[in-house]
Design a protein around this motif. Structure first.
Motif: not given
Length: 839
Positions: A179-190, A192-200, A297-302
């Motif tokens: 659970x600790x690892x998922x909380x810290x790294x569970x948004x690794x791809x999403x 990027x989408x939130x910060x718009x770096x995924x397009x880059x 991120x929140x929805x993906x981890x939840x």
């Protein structure tokens, strides 16, 4: 490979591995120091473990002496007497080594003792306190200790490097670690989408497959780092602060009830690693699917936690699913570790590899969708139709501004939706459990009634046989003996018939909803177990295991139910309490608690279970995640705090506006969740009984004070509060805890720039404060705000007894929390004024 290196570098620069390292070492230090402080009890524990055997051997020797005097000691009994003497002598020598703390010498003395007990058993003797499978376990473990010349250790509260590593690793390398690892790294791809770096990233010559695989193995790398940090730090802490040596071949006993196998701690740690690693592969691949599918991120981890939780719950509920083919069975690591190892360990790893590969392939194949704009990014109608405020109160303007931001960002709505879904799902589970337990308890009563009928029939047949023997008997002594048996059997029949009448009345009362009759039966049952209706025919000593405190509290509760004519809760007639006589029989204690743990899906009692089962912690966590980030929300990549610094507002007004909006929102949101729980229970069942009695423990200092009106049992006091009073007190303390936590998080956010760092540090401060207060400064724990986070044990008085703090109660807790909220707010104000949002 370059993509993986790139992801690993990002992970390192984000200092998340450093955060994991800090948390694990801090928790390891606290746990080890706590274990060291509890070592004084080890001698008492060993004495207690041998006390029942000592008493039984002493009674056997008295019986042998009586038989010797009466001339009834045959050769077999003489052999048993000889072995019992050897066992008694060896036990005295063993207890002498315990007294002088000769831990290295104890296994040899224990070997002589167990050999004598084994010979005694083989000669036909019976020793109820140590026999059968339990004796075999003790002999095999002792043989191992003597073979490798190992000392006896305190395995329940370990301090040796190997035993502490086993205990600490089992705690961390579990669902909690994942659970600790998922909380810290569970948004690794999403992320990027939130910060718009995924397009880059998509403009670079790398495929989505390479990116996802790199991010997946980054999480696996973090998992391996967690394993290394956990095992390495636990060994180093024990070596640095203790005086023992690392012995990885110390034994670990495993048994399935018939077979016994000993493995080393080294083997145990390898098995733990395999299961933890396999579970991590599954959890991360499921998380990757939601990262690929969702944009927040929140929805993906939840969603990841919801799927994992649902899978684990279903697997735990249906034993047929506990197989290596089912990936969720890996998360029942504690159960798997207690099983005798076999080929299934490798099969679990292979199954995890296959499942994770398949799930990762699904994540890769999910087509990229055009990212939808979030609620905060969409063009929306202005508030108040674009009208501006003419008010000059800048604090009010900041509060309105913060509320609008909260609504527009959409995270709050998502959080409340998640909590609503969890409440609905939780209530469904409580409802199913409540109905199942009620039906099982009523079926048990009906079975008891049938068994009593059969018992009466058998006793009647015995009487007929006795009377026939009486007619054929001429010896006066034998006639007297037979007549005595007949009289005792008639008494047994009378008691059984009384039992049948009580069961009839209870079952009829249940059918007709006559709760007074049913409560009368429950009271009668407890009083019967307490020996109040005993004759020489029946000897009922169950209350000795339950504890007299438990029996008296249960009787008082039933009297209140009868007096108030309240509907009882199922199952069981007892209230499990902390004052029992189960000793080290943890299995017996758990069976008793499960058989008497009340579950009901009425509105008020479901709300009560929400607090006692720590369900409020989930609401607390979600609200902290959504509302507790404070000023860090303005310090991200967009760095909006620089824009705010150009506005005619002070740092004090900025932080006050955020804190007030977060506090009001948290309180109102909690009120909504509370109301939803009660509404569900009321609609689907009934409102519940406001006056239902809830046990409250009273510290011995209060119980022995002049004017005490509660009940005192063996120096310990108790009284009952109503369910309504319990719930009001819980809501009061919960509200104050929420306000204190948000104020503390706001203070932390003044000095940190990362959201996760603020949330993590706030959680660490709370957990650390609770442990320090309750374990090391228990005398002053009532002055600490962190102590009151264990809300259910504060409300029922249990914590005041556990930490020996008579001033620890809900009234003083409310005062302490109010004071700390004011103090923390004052510190925040000074810090905000001095910094004046210059970042």
């Amino acid at each position: 490979m370059k993509m993986m290196v790139f992801e690993w570098k990002k992970l390192w620069k984000q200092k998340k591995i450093l955060l994991i390292l800090t948390l694990i070492i801090a928790y390891g230090m606290i746990t080890y120091l706590q274990n060291v402080s509890d070592q004084d009890r080890f001698k008492e524990q060993l004495y207690h473990d041998t006390e029942n055997v000592r008493i039984e051997l002493a009674a056997l020797m008295e019986r042998f002496a009586e038989e010797q005097e009466e001339g009834e000691l045959d050769q077999a009994r003489q052999d048993q007497e000889e072995y019992a003497k050897e066992a008694q002598s060896a036990l005295y020598a063993l207890r002498a080594d315990i007294d002088t703390e000769q831990w290295v010498a104890i296994p040899e003395k224990e070997k002589n003792f167990l050999a004598a007990i084994e010979s005694f058993t083989e000669s036909g003797g019976v020793l109820s306190s140590l026999n059968g499978h339990e004796l075999d376990l003790a002999i095999q473990k002792n043989n191992w200790l003597n073979k490798y010349e190992l000392p006896v250790e305190n395995e329940r509260v370990p301090v040796s490097p190997h035993s502490f590593t086993k205990e600490f690793s089992t705690t961390i390398l579990s669902i909690a670690g994942l659970a600790l690892i998922l909380l810290l790294l569970g948004n690794s791809l999403v992320g990027e989408k939130e910060q718009n770096t995924w397009l880059l990233i998509k403009t670079q010559p790398v495929s989505k497959r390479r990116v996802l695989i790199a991010k997946y193995f980054t999480m696996v790398f973090a998992l391996l780092c967690t394993v290394i940090i956990t095992i390495g730090s636990s060994i180093l802490i024990a070596l640095a602060f203790g005086d023992g040596n690392l012995t990885l071949h110390y034994p670990v006993l495993l048994s399935d009830g018939t077979r016994i196998e000993i493995i080393t701690i080294g083997t145990y740690l390898i098995r733990l690693f395999i299961l933890f690693f396999s579970a991590g592969l599954i959890a991360f691949s499921i998380n990757m699917i939601f990262n690929s599918l969702l944009n927040q991120s929140f929805i993906a981890i939840a969603c990841t936690f919801v799927v994992l939780g649902s899978g684990i719950l279903l697997t735990h509920s249906f034993q047929i699913l506990e197989t290596y083919v089912n990936p969720f069975s890996l998360f029942l690591m504690s159960d798997l570790l207690e099983r005798i190892p076999g080929n299934t360990d490798v099969l679990y790893l292979l199954s995890a590899a296959l499942w994770s590969t398949l799930l990762l392939w699904v994540a890769i194949k999910i087509p990229d969708q055009q990212r939808k704009r979030t609620a905060a990014e969409k063009e929306q109608k202005p508030f108040r139709k674009g009208e501006t405020y003419n008010k000059t109160n800048r604090l009010w303007i900041m509060m309105v501004f913060e509320w609008r931001k909260l609504v527009r960002k959409g995270l709050y709505k998502q959080g409340m939706l998640l909590l609503t879904v969890l409440v609905l799902g939780g209530y469904l589970l409580v409802s199913m459990e409540s109905k199942a337990r009620e039906e099982a308890y009523i079926a048990e009563l009906q079975e008891r009634k049938e068994n009593e009928f059969i018992f009466v029939e058998n006793l009647t047949a015995f009487i007929e046989s006795f009377e026939k023997d009486l007619e054929d008997q001429d010896d006066d002594f034998m006639k007297s003996s037979i007549q005595k048996n007949i009289d005792m059997t008639y008494e047994s029949i009378g008691l059984s018939q009384d039992f049948i009448k009580q069961l009839d009345r209870a079952l009829n009362g249940y059918e007709e909803k006559d709760w007074s009759s049913f409560n009368d039966y429950l009271l009668w049952q407890v009083r019967f177990d307490n020996g109040e209706y005993d004759t020489e025919t029946y000897i009922n000593n169950r209350f000795e295991l339950y504890g007299q405190f438990t029996v008296q509290a249960s009787m008082e509760e039933k009297r209140l139910l009868v007096e108030r004519n309240l509907q009882p809760l199922f199952p069981g007639a007892y209230i499990p309490t902390i004052f029992d006589n189960w000793g080290d029989d943890e299995e017996g204690r758990q069976e008793f608690q499960k058989a008497n743990e009340k579950v009901d899906h009425s509105g008020l009692y479901t709300f009560y279970l929400f607090f006692t089962s720590y369900g409020y912690g989930i609401v607390f966590f979600v609200l902290l995640f959504v509302l507790g980030v404070g000023l860090t929300a303005e310090k991200g990549k967009k760095n909006t705090i620089r824009l705010l610094a150009t506005q005619p507002i002070s740092g004090y007004q900025l932080f006050s506006g955020k804190l007030l909006v977060a506090s009001l929102t948290a309180v109102l949101s909690s009120a909504f969740i509370f109301g939803l729980i009660v509404l569900l229970g009321t609609t689907m069942n009934r409102i519940g009984d406001w006056n239902y009695p809830i046990l409250h423990y009273d510290h011995s200092d209060l119980a022995n004070a002049e004017g005490y009106t509660g009940t005192i049992v063996q120096g310990n006091g108790f009284h009952f509060i109503t369910l309504g009073e319990y719930l009001l007190s819980s809501m009061m303390l919960y509200t104050l805890l929420v306000l204190f936590t948000l104020t503390l998080a706001m203070l932390v956010s003044l000095f940190l720039k990362r959201t996760m760092a603020v949330l993590t540090l706030t959680a660490v401060i709370i957990a650390g404060g609770y442990l320090i207060g309750t374990e090391f400064l228990s005398e002053w724990s009532w002055l600490s705000p962190f102590t009151y986070f264990n809300l259910p044990h504060v409300i029922n008085g249990q914590l005041s007894i556990n930490v020996d703090a008579p001033n620890l109660n809900r009234q003083i807790g409310a005062i302490v929390l109010v004071v700390w909220i004011v103090v923390t707010f004052f510190i925040c104000s000074i810090a905000a004024i001095r910094r004046n949002i210059e970042y």
